[in-house]
Design a protein around this motif. Structure first.
Motif, PDB file in Angstrom:
ATOM      1  N   PRO A 181       0.800  -1.220   0.000  1.00  0.00           N
ATOM      2  CA  PRO A 181       0.000   0.000   0.000  1.00  0.00           C
ATOM      3  C   PRO A 181       0.840   1.282   0.000  1.00  0.00           C
ATOM      4  O   PRO A 181       0.299   2.374  -0.089  1.00  0.00           O
ATOM      5  N   LEU A 182       2.155   1.160   0.102  1.00  0.00           N
ATOM      6  CA  LEU A 182       3.013   2.341   0.180  1.00  0.00           C
ATOM      7  C   LEU A 182       3.155   3.009  -1.177  1.00  0.00           C
ATOM      8  O   LEU A 182       3.058   2.359  -2.218  1.00  0.00           O
ATOM      9  N   GLN A 183       3.406   4.299  -1.143  1.00  0.00           N
ATOM     10  CA  GLN A 183       3.574   5.090  -2.357  1.00  0.00           C
ATOM     11  C   GLN A 183       4.944   5.752  -2.336  1.00  0.00           C
ATOM     12  O   GLN A 183       5.419   6.177  -1.273  1.00  0.00           O
ATOM     13  N   VAL A 184       5.547   5.860  -3.508  1.00  0.00           N
ATOM     14  CA  VAL A 184       6.794   6.605  -3.622  1.00  0.00           C
ATOM     15  C   VAL A 184       6.550   8.019  -3.104  1.00  0.00           C
ATOM     16  O   VAL A 184       5.522   8.628  -3.404  1.00  0.00           O
ATOM     17  N   GLY A 185       7.463   8.512  -2.296  1.00  0.00           N
ATOM     18  CA  GLY A 185       7.330   9.846  -1.710  1.00  0.00           C
ATOM     19  C   GLY A 185       6.833   9.840  -0.276  1.00  0.00           C
ATOM     20  O   GLY A 185       6.965  10.847   0.421  1.00  0.00           O
ATOM     21  N   GLN A 186       6.274   8.730   0.180  1.00  0.00           N
ATOM     22  CA  GLN A 186       5.823   8.673   1.574  1.00  0.00           C
ATOM     23  C   GLN A 186       7.019   8.798   2.503  1.00  0.00           C
ATOM     24  O   GLN A 186       8.091   8.249   2.226  1.00  0.00           O
ATOM     25  N   VAL A 187       6.824   9.492   3.601  1.00  0.00           N
ATOM     26  CA  VAL A 187       7.892   9.728   4.571  1.00  0.00           C
ATOM     27  C   VAL A 187       7.421   9.268   5.949  1.00  0.00           C
ATOM     28  O   VAL A 187       6.282   9.522   6.346  1.00  0.00           O
ATOM     29  N   PHE A 188       8.310   8.598   6.651  1.00  0.00           N
ATOM     30  CA  PHE A 188       8.055   8.118   7.998  1.00  0.00           C
ATOM     31  C   PHE A 188       9.176   8.623   8.897  1.00  0.00           C
ATOM     32  O   PHE A 188      10.313   8.745   8.460  1.00  0.00           O
ATOM     33  N   LEU A 189       8.861   8.875  10.153  1.00  0.00           N
ATOM     34  CA  LEU A 189       9.874   9.245  11.142  1.00  0.00           C
ATOM     35  C   LEU A 189       9.899   8.181  12.229  1.00  0.00           C
ATOM     36  O   LEU A 189       8.856   7.655  12.620  1.00  0.00           O
ATOM     37  N   SER A 190      11.107   7.875  12.717  1.00  0.00           N
ATOM     38  CA  SER A 190      11.252   6.894  13.776  1.00  0.00           C
ATOM     39  C   SER A 190      12.400   7.295  14.685  1.00  0.00           C
ATOM     40  O   SER A 190      13.375   7.900  14.242  1.00  0.00           O
ATOM     41  N   ASP A 191      12.284   6.898  15.946  1.00  0.00           N
ATOM     42  CA  ASP A 191      13.387   7.090  16.883  1.00  0.00           C
ATOM     43  C   ASP A 191      14.336   5.895  16.835  1.00  0.00           C
ATOM     44  O   ASP A 191      15.294   5.825  17.582  1.00  0.00           O
ATOM     45  N   GLY A 192      14.050   4.951  15.947  1.00  0.00           N
ATOM     46  CA  GLY A 192      14.898   3.777  15.812  1.00  0.00           C
ATOM     47  C   GLY A 192      14.486   2.607  16.670  1.00  0.00           C
ATOM     48  O   GLY A 192      15.070   1.542  16.587  1.00  0.00           O
ATOM     49  N   LEU A 193      13.462   2.793  17.487  1.00  0.00           N
ATOM     50  CA  LEU A 193      12.984   1.716  18.343  1.00  0.00           C
ATOM     51  C   LEU A 193      11.558   1.307  18.032  1.00  0.00           C
ATOM     52  O   LEU A 193      11.177   0.168  18.235  1.00  0.00           O
ATOM     53  N   ILE A 194      10.763   2.258  17.571  1.00  0.00           N
ATOM     54  CA  ILE A 194       9.341   2.013  17.333  1.00  0.00           C
ATOM     55  C   ILE A 194       9.043   2.147  15.855  1.00  0.00           C
ATOM     56  O   ILE A 194       9.384   3.151  15.223  1.00  0.00           O
ATOM     57  N   LYS A 195       8.399   1.109  15.306  1.00  0.00           N
ATOM     58  CA  LYS A 195       8.037   1.111  13.890  1.00  0.00           C
ATOM     59  C   LYS A 195       6.965   2.169  13.642  1.00  0.00           C
ATOM     60  O   LYS A 195       5.949   2.198  14.326  1.00  0.00           O
ATOM     61  N   PRO A 196       7.194   3.036  12.667  1.00  0.00           N
ATOM     62  CA  PRO A 196       6.176   4.041  12.350  1.00  0.00           C
ATOM     63  C   PRO A 196       4.893   3.399  11.813  1.00  0.00           C
ATOM     64  O   PRO A 196       4.953   2.385  11.108  1.00  0.00           O
ATOM     65  N   ASP A 197       3.767   3.982  12.162  1.00  0.00           N
ATOM     66  CA  ASP A 197       2.485   3.513  11.626  1.00  0.00           C
ATOM     67  C   ASP A 197       2.532   3.555  10.108  1.00  0.00           C
ATOM     68  O   ASP A 197       2.990   4.526   9.515  1.00  0.00           O
TER      69      ASP A 197
END
Length: 103
Positions: free
Chosen positions: A31-47
């Motif tokens: 379901p992901l699209q090119v250009g989508q951006v996620f932020l993470s602290d490196g421990l928790i998977k982004p929604d």
């Protein structure tokens, strides 16, 4: 080392010949699209980020959080970035992962 990471979907490849030959038809593929951006602290998977890619990415984020400057020595022009792909053999998505500056 604490850190914040930006994960950007930068390219998706598709292999129709392999899909036709081997894949069961899926009601919903990636379901992901090119250009989508996620932020993470490196421990928790982004929604919204798939579990499979998170499992691929997590060891690299852990290395950065442990203070290793370049998780893969000499691979990237920018030591604060990685380019990784998910393990979908039919439609892999490539992601740019950037270690953001501490504030």
């Amino acid at each position: 080392m604490e850190g914040l990471f930006r994960i950007t979907a930068v390219r998706q490849s598709t292999y129709p010949d392999l899909m036709e030959k081997y894949e069961n038809v899926l009601a919903v593929a990636c379901p992901l699209q090119v250009g989508q951006v996620f932020l993470s602290d490196g421990l928790i998977k982004p929604d919204g980020l798939c579990d499979s890619f998170w499992e691929t990415l997590l060891p690299f984020l852990k290395k950065w959080r442990e203070g290793i400057e370049e998780p893969i020595q000499g691979w990237m022009k920018d030591s604060r970035a990685l380019l990784l792909s998910c393990n979908d053999g039919f439609r892999p998505m490539s992601f740019l992962i950037e270690r953001l500056e501490e504030k």
